[in-house]
Scaffold this motif. Structure first.
Motif, PDB file in Angstrom:
ATOM      1  N   LYS A  44       0.858  -1.175   0.000  1.00 35.16           N
ATOM      2  CA  LYS A  44       0.000   0.000   0.000  1.00 35.16           C
ATOM      3  C   LYS A  44       0.905   1.239   0.000  1.00 35.16           C
ATOM      4  CE  LYS A  44      -3.301  -2.404   3.042  1.00 35.16           C
ATOM      5  NZ  LYS A  44      -3.894  -2.412   4.392  1.00 35.16           N
ATOM      6  N   PRO A  45       0.504   2.403  -0.541  1.00 37.68           N
ATOM      7  CA  PRO A  45      -0.774   2.624  -1.217  1.00 37.68           C
ATOM      8  C   PRO A  45      -0.722   2.412  -2.730  1.00 37.68           C
ATOM      9  CG  PRO A  45       0.313   4.713  -0.878  1.00 37.68           C
ATOM     10  CD  PRO A  45       1.233   3.670  -0.295  1.00 37.68           C
ATOM     11  N   LYS A  46       0.469   2.129  -3.310  1.00 41.65           N
ATOM     12  CA  LYS A  46       0.569   2.012  -4.760  1.00 41.65           C
ATOM     13  C   LYS A  46      -0.053   0.724  -5.293  1.00 41.65           C
ATOM     14  CE  LYS A  46       4.657   4.944  -5.308  1.00 41.65           C
ATOM     15  NZ  LYS A  46       6.046   5.034  -5.845  1.00 41.65           N
ATOM     16  N   LYS A  47      -0.290  -0.213  -4.394  1.00 44.66           N
ATOM     17  CA  LYS A  47      -0.939  -1.473  -4.762  1.00 44.66           C
ATOM     18  C   LYS A  47      -0.149  -2.236  -5.832  1.00 44.66           C
ATOM     19  CE  LYS A  47      -5.544   0.174  -3.467  1.00 44.66           C
ATOM     20  NZ  LYS A  47      -5.115   1.534  -3.061  1.00 44.66           N
ATOM     21  N   LEU A  48       1.164  -2.268  -5.638  1.00 47.26           N
ATOM     22  CA  LEU A  48       2.035  -3.051  -6.500  1.00 47.26           C
ATOM     23  C   LEU A  48       2.420  -4.346  -5.791  1.00 47.26           C
ATOM     24  CD1 LEU A  48       4.333  -0.231  -7.929  1.00 47.26           C
ATOM     25  CD2 LEU A  48       2.484  -1.447  -9.100  1.00 47.26           C
ATOM     26  N   PRO A  49       2.725  -5.406  -6.549  1.00 48.89           N
ATOM     27  CA  PRO A  49       3.004  -6.695  -5.913  1.00 48.89           C
ATOM     28  C   PRO A  49       4.200  -6.637  -4.976  1.00 48.89           C
ATOM     29  CG  PRO A  49       3.542  -6.735  -8.272  1.00 48.89           C
ATOM     30  CD  PRO A  49       2.788  -5.479  -8.025  1.00 48.89           C
ATOM     31  N   LEU A  50       4.137  -7.432  -3.915  1.00 48.10           N
ATOM     32  CA  LEU A  50       5.230  -7.469  -2.950  1.00 48.10           C
ATOM     33  C   LEU A  50       6.506  -7.984  -3.614  1.00 48.10           C
ATOM     34  CD1 LEU A  50       3.585  -9.105   0.225  1.00 48.10           C
ATOM     35  CD2 LEU A  50       4.139  -6.695  -0.111  1.00 48.10           C
ATOM     36  N   PRO A  51       7.610  -7.227  -3.538  1.00 48.12           N
ATOM     37  CA  PRO A  51       8.888  -7.781  -3.986  1.00 48.12           C
ATOM     38  C   PRO A  51       9.386  -8.796  -2.978  1.00 48.12           C
ATOM     39  CG  PRO A  51       9.241  -5.658  -2.942  1.00 48.12           C
ATOM     40  CD  PRO A  51       7.736  -5.878  -2.960  1.00 48.12           C
ATOM     41  N   TYR A  52      10.456  -9.495  -3.322  1.00 43.19           N
ATOM     42  CA  TYR A  52      10.972 -10.465  -2.352  1.00 43.19           C
ATOM     43  C   TYR A  52      11.591  -9.766  -1.146  1.00 43.19           C
ATOM     44  CZ  TYR A  52      13.665 -13.923   0.087  1.00 43.19           C
ATOM     45  OH  TYR A  52      14.176 -14.706   1.093  1.00 43.19           O
ATOM     46  N   ALA A  53      12.418  -8.714  -1.378  1.00 37.93           N
ATOM     47  CA  ALA A  53      13.158  -8.067  -0.296  1.00 37.93           C
ATOM     48  C   ALA A  53      12.726  -6.619  -0.131  1.00 37.93           C
ATOM     49  CB  ALA A  53      14.659  -8.146  -0.565  1.00 37.93           C
ATOM     50  N   GLY A  54      12.950  -6.084   1.066  1.00 39.25           N
ATOM     51  CA  GLY A  54      12.627  -4.687   1.344  1.00 39.25           C
ATOM     52  C   GLY A  54      11.755  -4.562   2.576  1.00 39.25           C
ATOM     53  N   PRO A  94       5.777 -18.733  -7.669  1.00 36.00           N
ATOM     54  CA  PRO A  94       6.851 -18.013  -8.357  1.00 36.00           C
ATOM     55  C   PRO A  94       6.785 -16.490  -8.269  1.00 36.00           C
ATOM     56  CG  PRO A  94       6.142 -19.851  -9.682  1.00 36.00           C
ATOM     57  CD  PRO A  94       5.196 -19.788  -8.522  1.00 36.00           C
ATOM     58  N   GLY A  95       5.563 -15.904  -8.341  1.00 37.50           N
ATOM     59  CA  GLY A  95       5.427 -14.455  -8.310  1.00 37.50           C
ATOM     60  C   GLY A  95       5.206 -13.897  -6.917  1.00 37.50           C
ATOM     61  N   GLY A  96       5.482 -14.703  -5.899  1.00 36.45           N
ATOM     62  CA  GLY A  96       5.311 -14.245  -4.527  1.00 36.45           C
ATOM     63  C   GLY A  96       3.943 -14.547  -3.944  1.00 36.45           C
ATOM     64  N   GLN A  97       3.100 -15.276  -4.680  1.00 40.03           N
ATOM     65  CA  GLN A  97       1.812 -15.669  -4.109  1.00 40.03           C
ATOM     66  C   GLN A  97       2.079 -16.422  -2.801  1.00 40.03           C
ATOM     67  OE1 GLN A  97       2.973 -16.311  -7.252  1.00 40.03           O
ATOM     68  NE2 GLN A  97       1.257 -16.737  -8.658  1.00 40.03           N
ATOM     69  N   PHE A  98       1.371 -16.010  -1.767  1.00 38.15           N
ATOM     70  CA  PHE A  98       1.595 -16.490  -0.408  1.00 38.15           C
ATOM     71  C   PHE A  98       0.655 -17.657  -0.164  1.00 38.15           C
ATOM     72  CE2 PHE A  98       2.293 -15.476   4.192  1.00 38.15           C
ATOM     73  CZ  PHE A  98       3.637 -15.136   4.128  1.00 38.15           C
ATOM     74  N   GLY A 130       2.816  -2.424   6.032  1.00 40.87           N
ATOM     75  CA  GLY A 130       2.140  -1.671   4.980  1.00 40.87           C
ATOM     76  C   GLY A 130       1.737  -2.495   3.782  1.00 40.87           C
ATOM     77  N   ALA A 131       1.416  -3.772   4.022  1.00 45.04           N
ATOM     78  CA  ALA A 131       1.025  -4.666   2.928  1.00 45.04           C
ATOM     79  C   ALA A 131      -0.445  -5.044   3.042  1.00 45.04           C
ATOM     80  CB  ALA A 131       1.887  -5.931   2.941  1.00 45.04           C
ATOM     81  N   GLY A 132      -1.013  -5.487   1.945  1.00 41.67           N
ATOM     82  CA  GLY A 132      -2.358  -6.026   1.913  1.00 41.67           C
ATOM     83  C   GLY A 132      -2.350  -7.335   1.152  1.00 41.67           C
ATOM     84  N   PHE A 133      -3.415  -8.141   1.308  1.00 44.75           N
ATOM     85  CA  PHE A 133      -3.546  -9.411   0.586  1.00 44.75           C
ATOM     86  C   PHE A 133      -4.947  -9.517   0.010  1.00 44.75           C
ATOM     87  CE2 PHE A 133       0.232 -10.315   2.942  1.00 44.75           C
ATOM     88  CZ  PHE A 133       0.933 -11.196   2.141  1.00 44.75           C
ATOM     89  N   ILE A 134      -5.015 -10.067  -1.197  1.00 41.64           N
ATOM     90  CA  ILE A 134      -6.289 -10.171  -1.897  1.00 41.64           C
ATOM     91  C   ILE A 134      -6.442 -11.583  -2.459  1.00 41.64           C
ATOM     92  CG2 ILE A 134      -5.304  -9.294  -4.082  1.00 41.64           C
ATOM     93  CD1 ILE A 134      -8.011  -7.850  -4.507  1.00 41.64           C
ATOM     94  N   GLY A 135      -7.653 -12.118  -2.354  1.00 45.00           N
ATOM     95  CA  GLY A 135      -7.935 -13.463  -2.833  1.00 45.00           C
ATOM     96  C   GLY A 135      -8.677 -13.439  -4.152  1.00 45.00           C
ATOM     97  N   LEU A 136      -7.977 -13.717  -5.241  1.00 46.09           N
ATOM     98  CA  LEU A 136      -8.536 -13.763  -6.593  1.00 46.09           C
ATOM     99  C   LEU A 136      -7.851 -14.883  -7.361  1.00 46.09           C
ATOM    100  CD1 LEU A 136      -8.330  -9.944  -7.438  1.00 46.09           C
ATOM    101  CD2 LEU A 136     -10.411 -11.198  -6.841  1.00 46.09           C
ATOM    102  N   THR A 143       0.909  -6.265 -14.682  1.00 45.95           N
ATOM    103  CA  THR A 143       1.387  -6.899 -15.901  1.00 45.95           C
ATOM    104  C   THR A 143       2.364  -8.015 -15.556  1.00 45.95           C
ATOM    105  OG1 THR A 143       3.299  -5.436 -16.149  1.00 45.95           O
ATOM    106  CG2 THR A 143       1.205  -4.671 -17.083  1.00 45.95           C
ATOM    107  N   GLN A 144       2.654  -8.838 -16.550  1.00 47.15           N
ATOM    108  CA  GLN A 144       3.628  -9.903 -16.331  1.00 47.15           C
ATOM    109  C   GLN A 144       4.972  -9.329 -15.911  1.00 47.15           C
ATOM    110  OE1 GLN A 144       2.701 -13.104 -16.583  1.00 47.15           O
ATOM    111  NE2 GLN A 144       4.694 -14.026 -16.190  1.00 47.15           N
ATOM    112  N   ASP A 145       5.374  -8.221 -16.515  1.00 54.52           N
ATOM    113  CA  ASP A 145       6.673  -7.619 -16.207  1.00 54.52           C
ATOM    114  C   ASP A 145       6.737  -7.058 -14.793  1.00 54.52           C
ATOM    115  OD1 ASP A 145       7.596  -8.260 -18.707  1.00 54.52           O
ATOM    116  OD2 ASP A 145       7.231  -6.269 -19.563  1.00 54.52           O
ATOM    117  N   GLN A 146       5.593  -6.763 -14.190  1.00 56.25           N
ATOM    118  CA  GLN A 146       5.588  -6.225 -12.841  1.00 56.25           C
ATOM    119  C   GLN A 146       5.712  -7.301 -11.774  1.00 56.25           C
ATOM    120  OE1 GLN A 146       1.856  -3.902 -13.279  1.00 56.25           O
ATOM    121  NE2 GLN A 146       3.027  -2.144 -12.526  1.00 56.25           N
TER     122      GLN A 146
END
Length: 456
Positions: A44-54, A94-98, A130-136, A143-146
């Motif tokens: 949050k708030p940009k709603k971009l996928p969680l990277p591995y580190a940071g 692979p994409g960080g899905q928890f 500062g993270a959120g999780f969504i079930g879809l 995008t794939q590149d993100q």
């Protein structure tokens, strides 16, 4: 994600491969329920996928849950890539899905308690960083590149291989989520009946749980984009498996199928060795190019079994694979649906009677109709809406017959966990339909509003 297996000794005879599957047989009183569910994390708030580190990351989530809730870390090459506790594990797609791979439990009441505890623990740590999780079922906007790549050797190899065998494999790996349930069998005959029912009725699960109607920020023309992806991925290891319905099917025929699936890797000393496209049959003879002169261990066979992805699959249990990830109520409903259908013999026989006259074209037609139209789909004169109603009635019968009480006996059985699915059958609308209605209505085409309405 499947955790790499260890040990088991060298395979000296092909008979050991079928015996490995048969070792999963359990008497009815020992049958358990193992639920797996994945979700997307975002910052949050940009709603971009969680990277591995940071600071706001997958690594921070895993470390936070380890420290706060007593999980033990799982490491690969020094990176934390999972957690373990009391028979359950948390892992990364692979994409960080928890993903929570739940402990083997006796009742849906226990399963739902486990789900609720897990989501509460996730929210506690997520709120702090500062993270959120969504079930879809599929990432609606990213995008794939993100999408990030998790530091897993297995996934690096699979990513390289996917473009060779289909067009949508990497999208499956990085941009989809599912909910699954693992169920036991008592004998080879019991496995066969359950697997045939499971494959036949996966389209009903796909329809009822469809929650991936968006991709790249707009409607994608499907109710379950995740299920659509599996139809153009790798024909050698996906699909509805018509051979399962042939006379004589059993453990040996499943072994033949898996032996003919090209390998991905061999796991040795904490590392994934590239065996892409190589043959496990050659491995049994000591002729694997990746490891000349070596023969596989039972743990290599266990790993190879995790690289086949049909709509239902056999390991030492049967895994139901047809449903999109989704809202928390459906995380409890998916195991309830399949337990009701398969853990009571009267219900299992009724389910088999319902589907035993179908041919492969009917099963495949229903699969594709569910993907595109959910409950409004049909194939060979079978309407998924009507079929779902019959299937839920059979599942409810099975749960009533099981009569597993909850809340200290105040709840007589597990049937109420089907309520979310019964509501869908009554209305004819599944989550994907509701999302599309909101997108074209109250959201006014602003898909970013999906995060507020569908996050846990």
């Amino acid at each position: 994600m499947s955790i790499p297996q260890q040990g088991g000794g060298p395979i000296e005879s092909r008979d050991q491969l079928a015996a490995y599957l048969a070792a999963g047989e359990k008497p009815r009183e020992d049958w358990r329920i193992g639920t797996e569910h994945e979700k997307f994390g975002y910052c949050k708030p940009k709603k971009l996928p969680l990277p591995y580190a940071g600071e706001c990351s997958i690594q921070a989530m895993l470390t936070g849950m380890q420290k706060r809730f007593g999980w033990a870390p799982v490491l690969e090459q020094g990176n934390i890539i999972g957690l373990e506790r009391d028979g359950a594990n948390i892992s990364l797609e692979p994409g960080g899905q928890f993903e929570l791979s739940g402990a083997p439990l006796e009742t849906i009441h226990q399963t739902c308690d486990e789900v609720n505890q897990h989501l509460a623990e996730v929210k506690s740590v997520a709120d702090e960083i500062g993270a959120g999780f969504i079930g879809l079922g599929a990432a609606p906007i990213w995008t794939q590149d993100q999408m990030p790549m998790m530091p897993k050797g297995r996934y690096r190899l699979m990513t390289d291989y996917m473009d060779r065998v289909g067009t949508l494999g990497k999208q499956m790996m990085y941009r989809t989520c599912t909910v699954q349930v693992n169920l036991d069998f008592a004998s080879e005959a019991d496995m066969v009946q359950k697997l045939r029912v499971a494959l036949s009725l996966q389209p009903v699960a796909t329809a009822l749980f469809a929650s991936s109607p968006f991709l790249d920020g707009k409607p994608n023309g499907m109710r379950s984009w995740r299920a659509h992806i599996w139809q153009d991925l790798d024909d050698s290891r996906t699909g509805m498996l018509p051979f399962v319905f042939e006379d004589g099917f059993g453990y040996d025929r499943w072994v033949d199928y898996v032996l003919d699936v090209p390998m991905y890797f061999v796991y040795r000393d904490g590392k994934y060795i590239n065996a892409l496209g190589q043959s496990f049959r050659d491995f049994l003879k000591g002729d694997l190019p990746a490891l000349p002169g070596e023969v596989p261990t039972l743990s290599d066979w266990a790993d190879h079994l995790t690289t086949v992805f049909p709509e239902a699959r056999v390991k030492k249990f049967i895994e139901m694979r047809g449903a999109d990830g989704g809202p928390w109520r459906r995380l409890c409903a998916l195991p309830a649906l399949w337990v009701g259908l398969t853990y009571d013999q009267e219900a299992l026989d009724a389910a088999w009677d319902l589907v035993k006259g179908w041919d492969h074209e009917t099963r495949e037609g229903l699969r594709r109709a569910a993907t595109e139209h959910a409950l409004q789909g049909e194939a060979n004169g079978i309407k998924l809406h009507d079929l779902a109603r019959e299937v839920l009635a059979i599942s409810e019968l099975g749960l009533k017959n099981r009569a597993r009480q909850g809340a200290g006996g105040l709840i007589p059985d597990e049937t109420h966990f089907l309520n979310a699915l019964k509501e869908s059958v009554e209305s004819g609308q599944v989550p994907a339909d509701e999302m599309l209605e909101r997108f074209h209505g109250e959201w006014q085409g602003d898909l970013s509003r999906i995060y507020a309405d569908y996050s846990y």
